[in-house]
Design a protein around this motif. Structure first.
Motif, PDB file in Angstrom:
ATOM      1  N   ALA A  69       0.840  -1.200   0.000  1.00 27.43           N
ATOM      2  CA  ALA A  69       0.000   0.000   0.000  1.00 27.43           C
ATOM      3  C   ALA A  69       0.875   1.250   0.000  1.00 27.43           C
ATOM      4  CB  ALA A  69      -0.914   0.002   1.219  1.00 27.43           C
ATOM      5  N   THR A  70       0.374   2.318  -0.610  1.00 29.39           N
ATOM      6  CA  THR A  70       1.162   3.542  -0.721  1.00 29.39           C
ATOM      7  C   THR A  70       0.292   4.778  -0.572  1.00 29.39           C
ATOM      8  OG1 THR A  70       2.763   4.743  -2.102  1.00 29.39           O
ATOM      9  CG2 THR A  70       0.888   3.720  -3.220  1.00 29.39           C
ATOM     10  N   ASN A  71       0.906   5.876  -0.174  1.00 26.59           N
ATOM     11  CA  ASN A  71       0.260   7.188  -0.212  1.00 26.59           C
ATOM     12  C   ASN A  71       1.217   8.207  -0.823  1.00 26.59           C
ATOM     13  OD1 ASN A  71       2.098   7.548   1.863  1.00 26.59           O
ATOM     14  ND2 ASN A  71       0.548   7.662   3.488  1.00 26.59           N
ATOM     15  N   LEU A  72       2.062   7.715  -1.731  1.00 27.17           N
ATOM     16  CA  LEU A  72       3.035   8.559  -2.415  1.00 27.17           C
ATOM     17  C   LEU A  72       2.605   8.797  -3.860  1.00 27.17           C
ATOM     18  CD1 LEU A  72       6.405   7.075  -1.110  1.00 27.17           C
ATOM     19  CD2 LEU A  72       5.121   9.040  -0.235  1.00 27.17           C
ATOM     20  N   SER A  73       2.673  10.036  -4.275  1.00 27.96           N
ATOM     21  CA  SER A  73       2.252  10.416  -5.620  1.00 27.96           C
ATOM     22  C   SER A  73       3.033   9.671  -6.698  1.00 27.96           C
ATOM     23  CB  SER A  73       2.426  11.926  -5.802  1.00 27.96           C
ATOM     24  OG  SER A  73       2.166  12.308  -7.126  1.00 27.96           O
TER      25      SER A  73
ATOM     26  N   TRP B  67      12.768   0.883   0.487  1.00 24.03           N
ATOM     27  CA  TRP B  67      12.258   1.649   1.620  1.00 24.03           C
ATOM     28  C   TRP B  67      13.024   2.948   1.838  1.00 24.03           C
ATOM     29  CZ3 TRP B  67      15.021   3.158   5.886  1.00 24.03           C
ATOM     30  CH2 TRP B  67      16.251   2.533   6.106  1.00 24.03           C
ATOM     31  N   GLU B  68      14.341   2.933   1.596  1.00 23.63           N
ATOM     32  CA  GLU B  68      15.129   4.140   1.830  1.00 23.63           C
ATOM     33  C   GLU B  68      14.720   5.254   0.860  1.00 23.63           C
ATOM     34  OE1 GLU B  68      19.803   5.456   2.482  1.00 23.63           O
ATOM     35  OE2 GLU B  68      19.306   3.432   1.806  1.00 23.63           O
ATOM     36  N   GLU B  69      14.550   4.895  -0.416  1.00 24.93           N
ATOM     37  CA  GLU B  69      14.109   5.875  -1.408  1.00 24.93           C
ATOM     38  C   GLU B  69      12.685   6.339  -1.117  1.00 24.93           C
ATOM     39  OE1 GLU B  69      14.619   8.478  -4.373  1.00 24.93           O
ATOM     40  OE2 GLU B  69      16.157   7.085  -3.636  1.00 24.93           O
ATOM     41  N   ASP B  70      11.844   5.402  -0.676  1.00 21.96           N
ATOM     42  CA  ASP B  70      10.460   5.757  -0.345  1.00 21.96           C
ATOM     43  C   ASP B  70      10.405   6.739   0.821  1.00 21.96           C
ATOM     44  OD1 ASP B  70       9.514   4.180  -2.351  1.00 21.96           O
ATOM     45  OD2 ASP B  70       8.859   2.526  -1.058  1.00 21.96           O
ATOM     46  N   GLU B  71      11.257   6.547   1.816  1.00 21.44           N
ATOM     47  CA  GLU B  71      11.259   7.446   2.967  1.00 21.44           C
ATOM     48  C   GLU B  71      11.698   8.851   2.567  1.00 21.44           C
ATOM     49  OE1 GLU B  71      10.025   6.882   6.140  1.00 21.44           O
ATOM     50  OE2 GLU B  71       9.232   5.254   4.914  1.00 21.44           O
ATOM     51  N   LYS B  72      12.651   8.949   1.650  1.00 27.35           N
ATOM     52  CA  LYS B  72      13.059  10.263   1.148  1.00 27.35           C
ATOM     53  C   LYS B  72      11.896  10.934   0.416  1.00 27.35           C
ATOM     54  CE  LYS B  72      17.979   9.140   0.511  1.00 27.35           C
ATOM     55  NZ  LYS B  72      19.071   8.985  -0.486  1.00 27.35           N
ATOM     56  N   GLN B  73      11.195  10.138  -0.403  1.00 29.06           N
ATOM     57  CA  GLN B  73      10.054  10.677  -1.140  1.00 29.06           C
ATOM     58  C   GLN B  73       8.930  11.075  -0.192  1.00 29.06           C
ATOM     59  OE1 GLN B  73      10.052  11.261  -4.386  1.00 29.06           O
ATOM     60  NE2 GLN B  73       7.964  12.070  -4.430  1.00 29.06           N
ATOM     61  N   ARG B  74       8.734  10.277   0.864  1.00 24.93           N
ATOM     62  CA  ARG B  74       7.687  10.579   1.838  1.00 24.93           C
ATOM     63  C   ARG B  74       7.983  11.897   2.556  1.00 24.93           C
ATOM     64  NH1 ARG B  74       4.575   6.759   2.940  1.00 24.93           N
ATOM     65  NH2 ARG B  74       6.224   5.199   2.675  1.00 24.93           N
ATOM     66  N   ALA B  75       9.251  12.107   2.897  1.00 25.72           N
ATOM     67  CA  ALA B  75       9.642  13.357   3.555  1.00 25.72           C
ATOM     68  C   ALA B  75       9.402  14.548   2.630  1.00 25.72           C
ATOM     69  CB  ALA B  75      11.105  13.287   3.969  1.00 25.72           C
ATOM     70  N   LEU B  76       9.715  14.364   1.341  1.00 27.20           N
ATOM     71  CA  LEU B  76       9.505  15.434   0.364  1.00 27.20           C
ATOM     72  C   LEU B  76       8.023  15.761   0.223  1.00 27.20           C
ATOM     73  CD1 LEU B  76      10.331  17.328  -1.948  1.00 27.20           C
ATOM     74  CD2 LEU B  76      10.287  15.338  -3.480  1.00 27.20           C
ATOM     75  N   GLU B  77       7.195  14.730   0.038  1.00 26.12           N
ATOM     76  CA  GLU B  77       5.770  14.971  -0.173  1.00 26.12           C
ATOM     77  C   GLU B  77       5.095  15.501   1.093  1.00 26.12           C
ATOM     78  OE1 GLU B  77       3.591  12.032  -2.367  1.00 26.12           O
ATOM     79  OE2 GLU B  77       5.288  11.543  -3.668  1.00 26.12           O
ATOM     80  N   SER B  78       5.578  15.097   2.259  1.00 28.07           N
ATOM     81  CA  SER B  78       5.040  15.633   3.514  1.00 28.07           C
ATOM     82  C   SER B  78       5.375  17.112   3.651  1.00 28.07           C
ATOM     83  CB  SER B  78       5.600  14.854   4.708  1.00 28.07           C
ATOM     84  OG  SER B  78       5.160  13.515   4.690  1.00 28.07           O
TER      85      SER B  78
END
Length: 303
Positions: free
Chosen positions: A207-211, A254-265
């Motif tokens: 599951a995701t909530n990243l654009s 996961w590491e790339e996703d966390e960077k993207q999550r921080a950006l989108e947040s």
């Protein structure tokens, strides 16, 4: 939608309540609004659309449906799109009154049990659904957004809009602390293709909530599209949702996703403070972009 049953001794008649709501909204926000009153949600909504938008306020009781609502064209009625209107016209149904008087079994046979009954009951002003719903349960079903273009869009133009919708849906998921497994994409082609559609769904492994993930899913689905036709309408939705705390991290991404999550947040915080036009993709400034135009609207309508 609100219900004011039993509050007459506190706030006055339904018209007095409506006028106070209109006055207070305009006083606080400077926005003129239209209000429709009816004895259920469907009648109130149709009354507002057909009559209230012109006068600012309209009401219709059960015994007024035949005179106030039935003369209107089915093309103007909420819940009946262009495709359904054409099918109704083919049956000799042009007004809401003609729809209300059509035998239920004919509508069920033509449109299926669910839609046939909805058309029949709504045309007759019948709606048994409650005014209030549980917002948490509603949120858990998913989210959707779409847009109808004023001109034909090529696939390259449409990708700009898919980016915008992906950003919007991802932000909505994060605002509810949700994430989605399933992404749905639907496109309707220009009228030259008789309203044909492309519709696909894809279920992600996590599951995701990243654009970025929503956009990539749409690109994957479109690779199965065999009709390179001009597009007039597009909609995206995310379903099969869970709380974001239940997201299973991918060992390799996961590491790339966390960077993207921080950006989108971080983008969420900027948008929350400055609005949807506070920060956006440069592609939204192109001719194909719709974000700035949609930002001028309230509930899909210009102020």
């Amino acid at each position: 939608m609100i219900t004011i049953d039993g509050t007459e001794h506190m706030h006055g008649s339904h018209k007095q309540v409506a006028m106070k709501i209109k006055h207070d909204i305009y006083k606080v926000f400077g926005i003129p609004v239209s209000i429709g009153w009816g004895q259920n949600k469907v009648v109130a909504k149709i009354t507002m659309d057909l009559i209230g938008k012109k006068s600012g306020y309209a009401e219709c009781s059960y015994d007024q449906i035949e005179t106030l609502l039935w003369p209107h064209s089915v093309r103007d009625v909420w819940g009946i799109g262009g495709r359904y209107a054409r099918r109704l016209n083919a049956l000799g149904i042009y007004t809401l009154g003609q729809l209300a008087q059509k035998p239920l079994h004919v509508l069920r046979q033509e449109f299926g049990p669910a839609m046939g009954e909805q058309l029949y009951y709504h045309a007759n002003g019948l709606d048994f659904s409650p005014v209030f719903v549980d917002p948490i349960m509603e949120a858990r079903k998913g989210f959707s957004n779409g847009i109808t273009f004023m001109t034909d869009y090529s696939w390259e133009d449409t990708k700009v809009v898919i980016h915008e919708l992906s950003d919007l849906l991802a932000a909505r998921l994060r605002s509810y602390h949700m994430a989605a497994f399933t992404v749905n994409l639907s496109m309707r082609y220009t009228n030259d293709y008789n309203g044909r559609r492309f519709s696909q769904s894809i279920t992600l492994s996590s599951a995701t909530n990243l654009s970025v993930h929503l956009f990539e899913a749409c690109m994957t689905m479109n690779s199965k599209n065999e009709i390179p036709a001009p597009i007039r309408q597009i909609s995206m939705s995310v379903t099969n949702v869970i709380h974001e705390s239940e997201i299973q991290l991918d060992l390799f991404s996961w590491e790339e996703d966390e960077k993207q999550r921080a950006l989108e947040s971080a983008l969420d915080k900027i948008v929350a403070k400055f609005g949807t036009t506070g920060i956006f993709r440069a592609t939204s400034l192109t001719k194909a972009g719709t974000l700035q135009d949609r930002a001028k609207k309230i509930g899909g309508h210009y102020e």
